[in-house]
Motif scaffolding. Structure first.
Motif, PDB file in Angstrom:
ATOM      1  N   ASN A 197       0.803  -1.221   0.000  1.00  0.00           N
ATOM      2  CA  ASN A 197       0.000   0.000   0.000  1.00  0.00           C
ATOM      3  C   ASN A 197       0.838   1.274   0.000  1.00  0.00           C
ATOM      4  OD1 ASN A 197      -1.906   2.007   1.998  1.00  0.00           O
ATOM      5  ND2 ASN A 197      -2.842   1.107   0.194  1.00  0.00           N
ATOM      6  N   ASP A 198       1.861   1.318   0.851  1.00  0.00           N
ATOM      7  CA  ASP A 198       2.697   2.520   0.921  1.00  0.00           C
ATOM      8  C   ASP A 198       3.476   2.727  -0.372  1.00  0.00           C
ATOM      9  OD1 ASP A 198       1.797   2.960   3.466  1.00  0.00           O
ATOM     10  OD2 ASP A 198       3.523   2.048   4.451  1.00  0.00           O
ATOM     11  N   GLU A 199       3.947   1.630  -0.950  1.00  0.00           N
ATOM     12  CA  GLU A 199       4.698   1.726  -2.206  1.00  0.00           C
ATOM     13  C   GLU A 199       3.792   2.206  -3.342  1.00  0.00           C
ATOM     14  OE1 GLU A 199       8.015  -0.935  -4.644  1.00  0.00           O
ATOM     15  OE2 GLU A 199       7.029  -1.744  -2.854  1.00  0.00           O
ATOM     16  N   ILE A 200       2.562   1.717  -3.348  1.00  0.00           N
ATOM     17  CA  ILE A 200       1.595   2.157  -4.358  1.00  0.00           C
ATOM     18  C   ILE A 200       1.334   3.657  -4.216  1.00  0.00           C
ATOM     19  CG2 ILE A 200      -0.799   1.962  -5.142  1.00  0.00           C
ATOM     20  CD1 ILE A 200       0.892  -0.462  -5.883  1.00  0.00           C
ATOM     21  N   LYS A 201       1.201   4.108  -2.986  1.00  0.00           N
ATOM     22  CA  LYS A 201       0.956   5.535  -2.754  1.00  0.00           C
ATOM     23  C   LYS A 201       2.131   6.377  -3.232  1.00  0.00           C
ATOM     24  CE  LYS A 201      -0.340   8.916   0.761  1.00  0.00           C
ATOM     25  NZ  LYS A 201      -0.631   9.157   2.201  1.00  0.00           N
ATOM     26  N   SER A 202       3.356   5.887  -3.009  1.00  0.00           N
ATOM     27  CA  SER A 202       4.536   6.647  -3.444  1.00  0.00           C
ATOM     28  C   SER A 202       4.623   6.717  -4.966  1.00  0.00           C
ATOM     29  CB  SER A 202       5.810   6.016  -2.873  1.00  0.00           C
ATOM     30  OG  SER A 202       6.096   4.777  -3.498  1.00  0.00           O
ATOM     31  N   ILE A 203       4.072   5.715  -5.652  1.00  0.00           N
ATOM     32  CA  ILE A 203       4.097   5.697  -7.120  1.00  0.00           C
ATOM     33  C   ILE A 203       2.996   6.574  -7.701  1.00  0.00           C
ATOM     34  CG2 ILE A 203       3.734   4.246  -9.174  1.00  0.00           C
ATOM     35  CD1 ILE A 203       4.982   1.922  -7.561  1.00  0.00           C
ATOM     36  N   THR A 204       1.788   6.405  -7.185  1.00  0.00           N
ATOM     37  CA  THR A 204       0.614   7.038  -7.804  1.00  0.00           C
ATOM     38  C   THR A 204       0.111   8.277  -7.068  1.00  0.00           C
ATOM     39  OG1 THR A 204      -0.967   5.696  -6.542  1.00  0.00           O
ATOM     40  CG2 THR A 204      -0.128   4.765  -8.608  1.00  0.00           C
ATOM     41  N   GLY A 205       0.517   8.420  -5.797  1.00  0.00           N
ATOM     42  CA  GLY A 205      -0.015   9.518  -4.999  1.00  0.00           C
ATOM     43  C   GLY A 205      -1.407   9.237  -4.470  1.00  0.00           C
ATOM     44  N   ILE A 206      -1.878   8.012  -4.659  1.00  0.00           N
ATOM     45  CA  ILE A 206      -3.241   7.640  -4.259  1.00  0.00           C
ATOM     46  C   ILE A 206      -3.187   6.611  -3.133  1.00  0.00           C
ATOM     47  CG2 ILE A 206      -5.387   6.527  -5.027  1.00  0.00           C
ATOM     48  CD1 ILE A 206      -4.682   7.542  -7.873  1.00  0.00           C
ATOM     49  N   THR A 207      -3.987   6.844  -2.091  1.00  0.00           N
ATOM     50  CA  THR A 207      -4.113   5.860  -1.015  1.00  0.00           C
ATOM     51  C   THR A 207      -5.275   4.933  -1.341  1.00  0.00           C
ATOM     52  OG1 THR A 207      -3.269   7.413   0.642  1.00  0.00           O
ATOM     53  CG2 THR A 207      -4.509   5.513   1.448  1.00  0.00           C
ATOM     54  N   VAL A 208      -4.975   3.680  -1.568  1.00  0.00           N
ATOM     55  CA  VAL A 208      -6.010   2.697  -1.897  1.00  0.00           C
ATOM     56  C   VAL A 208      -6.632   2.201  -0.594  1.00  0.00           C
ATOM     57  CG1 VAL A 208      -6.487   0.474  -2.991  1.00  0.00           C
ATOM     58  CG2 VAL A 208      -4.786   2.021  -3.991  1.00  0.00           C
ATOM     59  N   LYS A 209      -7.933   2.372  -0.460  1.00  0.00           N
ATOM     60  CA  LYS A 209      -8.598   2.051   0.806  1.00  0.00           C
ATOM     61  C   LYS A 209      -9.024   0.586   0.905  1.00  0.00           C
ATOM     62  CE  LYS A 209     -10.211   6.767   1.642  1.00  0.00           C
ATOM     63  NZ  LYS A 209     -11.377   7.653   1.853  1.00  0.00           N
ATOM     64  N   GLU A 210      -9.389  -0.005  -0.216  1.00  0.00           N
ATOM     65  CA  GLU A 210      -9.828  -1.402  -0.186  1.00  0.00           C
ATOM     66  C   GLU A 210      -8.622  -2.306  -0.422  1.00  0.00           C
ATOM     67  OE1 GLU A 210     -13.123  -1.538  -3.001  1.00  0.00           O
ATOM     68  OE2 GLU A 210     -14.484  -1.526  -1.283  1.00  0.00           O
ATOM     69  N   ARG A 211      -8.275  -3.095   0.610  1.00  0.00           N
ATOM     70  CA  ARG A 211      -7.055  -3.895   0.532  1.00  0.00           C
ATOM     71  C   ARG A 211      -7.310  -5.306   1.063  1.00  0.00           C
ATOM     72  NH1 ARG A 211      -5.347   1.124   2.813  1.00  0.00           N
ATOM     73  NH2 ARG A 211      -4.893   0.246   4.866  1.00  0.00           N
ATOM     74  N   ILE A 212      -6.446  -6.224   0.627  1.00  0.00           N
ATOM     75  CA  ILE A 212      -6.517  -7.598   1.130  1.00  0.00           C
ATOM     76  C   ILE A 212      -5.208  -7.935   1.828  1.00  0.00           C
ATOM     77  CG2 ILE A 212      -8.114  -8.313  -0.693  1.00  0.00           C
ATOM     78  CD1 ILE A 212      -5.750  -9.812  -1.992  1.00  0.00           C
ATOM     79  N   PRO A 213      -5.258  -8.708   2.906  1.00  0.00           N
ATOM     80  CA  PRO A 213      -4.017  -9.122   3.577  1.00  0.00           C
ATOM     81  C   PRO A 213      -3.173 -10.004   2.661  1.00  0.00           C
ATOM     82  CG  PRO A 213      -5.947  -9.532   4.967  1.00  0.00           C
ATOM     83  CD  PRO A 213      -6.455  -9.200   3.602  1.00  0.00           C
ATOM     84  N   ASP A 214      -1.875  -9.932   2.822  1.00  0.00           N
ATOM     85  CA  ASP A 214      -0.963 -10.721   1.989  1.00  0.00           C
ATOM     86  C   ASP A 214      -1.228 -12.221   2.096  1.00  0.00           C
ATOM     87  OD1 ASP A 214       0.207  -8.077   2.396  1.00  0.00           O
ATOM     88  OD2 ASP A 214       1.951  -8.872   1.344  1.00  0.00           O
ATOM     89  N   HIS A 215      -1.645 -12.660   3.278  1.00  0.00           N
ATOM     90  CA  HIS A 215      -1.814 -14.105   3.454  1.00  0.00           C
ATOM     91  C   HIS A 215      -2.939 -14.657   2.581  1.00  0.00           C
ATOM     92  CE1 HIS A 215      -5.543 -14.342   5.886  1.00  0.00           C
ATOM     93  NE2 HIS A 215      -5.169 -13.204   6.409  1.00  0.00           N
ATOM     94  N   VAL A 216      -3.870 -13.794   2.162  1.00  0.00           N
ATOM     95  CA  VAL A 216      -4.936 -14.253   1.266  1.00  0.00           C
ATOM     96  C   VAL A 216      -4.338 -14.630  -0.088  1.00  0.00           C
ATOM     97  CG1 VAL A 216      -7.080 -13.604   0.086  1.00  0.00           C
ATOM     98  CG2 VAL A 216      -6.686 -12.870   2.444  1.00  0.00           C
ATOM     99  N   VAL A 217      -3.390 -13.825  -0.553  1.00  0.00           N
ATOM    100  CA  VAL A 217      -2.707 -14.139  -1.816  1.00  0.00           C
ATOM    101  C   VAL A 217      -1.927 -15.446  -1.673  1.00  0.00           C
ATOM    102  CG1 VAL A 217      -1.059 -13.323  -3.548  1.00  0.00           C
ATOM    103  CG2 VAL A 217      -2.533 -11.685  -2.372  1.00  0.00           C
ATOM    104  N   SER A 218      -1.277 -15.613  -0.538  1.00  0.00           N
ATOM    105  CA  SER A 218      -0.456 -16.816  -0.344  1.00  0.00           C
ATOM    106  C   SER A 218      -1.303 -18.082  -0.246  1.00  0.00           C
ATOM    107  CB  SER A 218       0.413 -16.672   0.908  1.00  0.00           C
ATOM    108  OG  SER A 218      -0.369 -16.698   2.085  1.00  0.00           O
TER     109      SER A 218
END
Length: 374
Positions: A149-170
């Motif tokens: 999330n923080d890296e995405i914000k540094s790239i796009t300037g946008i804070t993404v509010k809807e997120r999934i925990p990493d363990h869901v991907v794993s």
């Protein structure tokens, strides 16, 4: 008796895992790369091969290509809800479980459910469906993964509010990257294949800038590659050749730096499929009566973040932070200690004590790695 309970619990976990549905996850660098399109194509292929596949929830965004692909696919009716005077639709998780298709397609994994739903997030619905033994195909964009999330914000300037925990991907049995070049994606946007005409100009000047897309594409490729590598290491390589990592993330009341340490340790733990902990040592100068209510609230938020990302949070009081770390390393059989870079309060506190050398020597003697995260 404790050993018997552990053995029984392990066997029970194996049984549950064998009964659990398979989970396939499509990841893309942004909206419009074709995740939903690919899922629907796959649904048609499964249907032609005699598989009982149903559409649990698809978001077409009124894209003609996507709407056309729904034709001929069996749909599970959505749940109708009234919220703030409006009639809205949600995935009907219970209907999916009751119908028990072999495969269900569920879009928008990071979606937040309407108040009053059983689960707060759609990814939680998906986990319930998997636990019911139903196979799920879903999709998510790279910007919705919590630790990025923080890296995405540094790239796009946008804070993404809807997120999934990493363990869901794993948890996914298969992770597939849907890739387009930046030029291809921008062309699709300009042709009106992603957003309505009135939104195109704003998208081109914000999220869909070429340099943003290139960086997001790199993140998506890295994420999928990491998931594939993890699968190879944990499922193909013999287990006895693997080092069983256990991570300890050490944080202070500095909200921003603590969040960075938590998220980066979460990614390490996720990659190694490891148990991990977050340790906060309350030194005398950080007692409840000496730090502001705001700092206390932010600290609690970081505890919550750590828990959501799969960590066990440990809070102790000790005048020696280094000694507290050593105690937890020994108690939890930690293999890697993660701390923030030198400018952090935590580092300065450790450096200010003579026990720092003892910490380093103790970690080295126990073959424990010390990782400084920036």
């Amino acid at each position: 008796m404790d050993e018997e309970r552990k053995t029984a619990a392990h066997f029970l976990s194996l049984i549950k895992k064998s009964r659990r549905g398979k989970f396939k996850l499509y990841i893309g660098m942004s909206a419009g790369v074709g995740k939903t399109h690919r899922m629907l194509q796959e649904a048609h292929t499964l249907l032609r091969n005699g598989i009982d596949v149903k559409i649990g929830y698809i978001e077409t965004h009124n894209r003609a290509e996507t709407v056309a692909l729904l034709d001929g696919l069996p749909l599970i009716p959505r749940r109708q809800l009234f919220y703030k005077g409006k009639e809205l639709e949600e995935l009907d998780m219970q209907a999916v479980i009751n119908l028990r298709p072999e495969v269900v397609i569920i879009d928008e994994l990071a979606h937040t459910n309407i108040e009053g739903s059983k689960n707060e997030k759609r990814w939680q619905d998906v986990l319930d469906i998997l636990d019911a033994g139903i196979n799920v195909i879903s999709a998510v964009n790279i910007q919705h993964i919590e630790s990025l999330n923080d890296e995405i914000k540094s790239i796009t300037g946008i804070t993404v509010k809807e997120r999934i925990p990493d363990h869901v991907v794993s948890l996914a049995d298969e992770v597939v990257n849907i890739d387009l070049t930046a030029d291809e994606l921008i062309t699709r946007l300009k042709e009106g294949k992603i957003y309505q005409a009135e939104k195109i100009a704003a998208a081109l000047s914000n999220f869909f800038q070429s340099d943003h897309i290139l960086q997001l594409r790199e993140l998506a490729l890295k994420e999928v590659a990491a998931q594939v590598n993890r699968k190879v290491e944990t499922e193909i390589i013999k287990p006895n050749t693997l080092k069983h990592e256990r991570f300890l993330a050490c944080i202070s009341s500095n909200e921003r730096s603590a969040k960075t340490v938590i998220k980066k340790t979460a990614r390490l733990a996720n990659y190694y499929q490891s148990k991990w902990y977050v340790l906060y040592v309350q030194a005398p100068n950080e007692s409840a009566d000496k730090i502001t209510l705001k700092k206390q609230r932010l600290l609690i938020n970081n505890y919550k973040l750590a828990t959501e990302l799969g960590a066990e949070v440990i809070k102790v009081q000790n005048s020696s932070i280094a000694q507290a770390i050593i105690e937890q390393v020994e108690a939890k059989r930690i293999t890697t200690v993660c701390i923030g870079k030198p400018r952090l309060n935590l580092w300065r506190l450790i450096m200010a004590t003579s026990i720092f050398n003892v910490l380093v020597k103790k970690l080295a003697a126990n073959n424990v790695d010390l990782v400084i995260l920036s």
